[in-house]
Scaffold this active site. Structure first.
Site, short mmCIF file in Angstrom:
data_model
loop_
_atom_site.label_atom_id
_atom_site.label_comp_id
_atom_site.label_asym_id
_atom_site.label_seq_id
_atom_site.Cartn_x
_atom_site.Cartn_y
_atom_site.Cartn_z
N GLY A 160 0.80 -1.22 0.00
CA GLY A 160 0.00 0.00 0.00
C GLY A 160 0.83 1.26 0.00
N SER A 238 4.68 -5.73 -2.63
CA SER A 238 4.81 -4.30 -2.91
C SER A 238 5.52 -3.60 -1.75
CB SER A 238 3.44 -3.69 -3.20
OG SER A 238 3.56 -2.40 -3.78
#
Length: 566
Positions: A160, A238
């Protein structure tokens, strides 16, 4: 002894095939490598009813109440395959380092064990859904293990861009993954944004320190659930993968986990330098209505809305303040020299390493960004202008001449041609694929082991549907590996189901042995310094090298961390 185990296993499997079958996910997860190892023997790790009944009497199998050194843990049944335990792993005060919890406490002061933790402070969610008291995790304990199982644990760190996300994000229910791998899955939260990375007291990396405290907490409690504290693997996607790279850069954290799984890390960005972090913080502080950073009473009295608004201003201004901050992820870990002591790239000497890593990217990492930014066809002239504006002239010319990014001869001068595929490939290679391959070579060269892969099949992650390209058949955009790994794809296709079974089988083996080779699947070779052997997950064979040749990206064309020397 090995032959005896093989014969006995074969006999038991033959017997099992005549009985009522366990769900396939259980079979795949249990057979891999024939672990886990415990004093009942190798076979007790197999989630096969007849094996458990005849050879492995269950002593203290998971229940809704588990005694831990920190108090009684109360959980909730998460379907039929796992029990879910939500817990606060650390105490925290605004702008301060967190401390490991000394009591088993449900998140956010709840008395309901079925309640899930509130997310950490972030944009675009209701105030009632988030809290600064957010350092919680969710443990998923499969019903197939008992207190003596010594099962491995996988700790998932969500992504995120270090500003959004939570342990309750879409697809992160760890029940299926825990059951399929016969392991404990822990999904953690950590402080985000300026609250996690830009405190006014000059400290850095609070969010990284939160993750370290989650591992310390697990070291204390995981044996009570049947886990082995020496068999912890950190995994993330990520920004979560970038945080894991930060953990790998911290000598004092090394003993807290055995191995790591890194999915879609934006390695091109590098960590922030202390100079860049100071520049960004100073701008952030200017947006805050306090007389100085030493006015602690004022900083402590700020509302969450004031903090988030100032953070948004910083995100908009960061690239203009210092280009090394980038435009996509200006708030991220800092190479502070005390906690994070190496960049794990060519900017600083690469240290000696030893851990086994499983590292992956997806086939169209940049798809959401490129096709979201260019919603209609991109003609060759505009493409060339865009590349020229993004790089200096020499680099732009080399990129446009590379066969992987060059405009096809048939499209030269065609104003109606669409060369977004070339730009998408360039973005994927620059930010994710090629720096990941470079990292794999460096890790291998300095003593570690890397298994490298590329997802050729995925499941469109919630939110990716905003860009039609990411929902097309055969397209695997950033985040589309998450639900495959967790086994949470809604109405999966045959290809998705098959890949989920394969990945969970490989993860089961990796969690135990550091090797992702599984019974019934093709060999996954180790990376070397000359050939990274990136296998195609959901495809066959190895991914073509393309522009990730070490003489191109990272050499002729520098990565961002090389350009800015961070």
């Amino acid at each position: 002894m090995a032959l005896l185990s093989f014969i006995l296993t074969s006999l038991l499997l033959s017997t099992f095939s005549l009985a009522t079958p366990t769900p396939p996910a259980h079979r795949d997860g249990g057979l891999v490598g024939f672990p886990p190892y415990n004093h009942h023997g190798i076979l007790c790790g197999l989630p096969i009813p007849i094996v458990q009944k005849l050879l492995c009497p269950r002593q203290g199998s998971p229940s809704l109440a588990v005694n831990t050194p920190l108090g009684t843990a109360h959980g909730a049944a998460d379907g039929t395959t796992a029990i879910r335990f939500a817990v606060k792993y650390a105490d925290v005060q605004r702008w301060q380092e967190s401390t490991v919890a000394t009591n088993w406490t449900l998140p956010n002061g709840s008395t309901d064990p079925t309640a899930l933790p509130l997310a950490c402070v972030q944009d675009d969610i209701d105030d009632s859904a988030m809290s600064e008291d957010c350092l919680s995790m969710i443990l998923y304990v499969p019903t197939s293990i008992n207190v003596n199982s010594k099962a491995p644990t996988m700790v998932w760190i969500h992504g995120g861009s270090f500003v959004v996300g939570s342990a309750t994000g879409p697809g992160l229910d760890g029940s299926n993954l825990a059951a399929a791998t016969n392991s404990i899955v822990a999904v953690i939260q950590y402080r985000l944004g300026v609250l996690g990375f830009f405190p006014p007291n000059g400290d850095t990396n609070l969010g990284v320190k939160d993750a370290i405290n989650s591992l310390k907490f697990l070291q204390n409690v995981i044996p009570s659930f049947g886990g082995d504290a020496s068999q912890i693997t950190v995994a993330g996607q990520s920004a979560g993968a970038s945080l894991i790279r930060a953990l790998l850069s911290i000598p004092s954290a090394s003993s807290l986990f055995k191995s790591a799984i890194i999915q879609s890390d934006t390695m091109d960005y590098g960590f922030l330098s202390t100079t860049t972090q100071e520049t960004l913080f100073n701008y952030f502080a200017e947006q805050i209505p306090c007389s100085s950073t030493s006015d602690t009473a004022c900083w402590d009295a700020l509302t969450v809305d004031q903090i988030v608004a100032a953070q948004d201003d910083l995100a908009d201004a960061a690239f203009g303040l210092d280009a090394s901050a980038g435009q996509a992820e200006p708030i991220r870990p800092v190479t502070d020299g005390t906690l994070i002591t190496t960049t794990l790239d060519s900017s600083t000497p690469f240290p000696a390493v030893s851990k086994s890593l499983l590292v992956s990217t997806v086939h169209h990492e940049a798809g959401f960004t490129i096709y979201g930014g260019f919603s209609s066809a991109l003609d060759p002239t505009t493409y060339a202008e865009f590349v020229a504006s993004s790089f200096n002239t020499t680099i732009a010319d080399q990129l446009l001449a590379n066969q992987n990014y060059a405009v096809p001869a048939s499209d030269e001068g065609n104003a109606n041609a669409d060369v977004r595929p070339q730009l998408e490939q360039m973005g994927t290679d620059q930010v994710w694929r090629c720096p990941t391959w470079t990292f794999a070579r460096s890790w291998t060269e300095h003593g570690g082991k890397v298994y490298l892969g590329e997802y050729m099949v995925g499941a469109s992650y919630p939110g990716n549907g905003e860009v039609p390209f990411c929902t097309e058949s055969g397209i695997v955009c950033h985040q589309d590996d998450i639900e495959i790994v967790f086994g949470t794809v809604p109405s999966p296709s045959a290809a998705q189901s098959n890949l989920t079974k394969e990945i969970q089988a490989r993860y089961s083996s990796f969690l135990r042995s550091g090797i992702p080779n599984a019974f019934g699947y093709a060999n996954w070779p180790l990376s070397t310094t000359s050939d990274v052997h990136a296998i195609q997950l959901g495809g066959s064979g190895e991914a073509p090298v393309g522009a990730c040749d070490p003489t191109f990206w990272g050499d002729a064309i520098p990565y961002d961390y090389q350009t800015f020397d961070i």
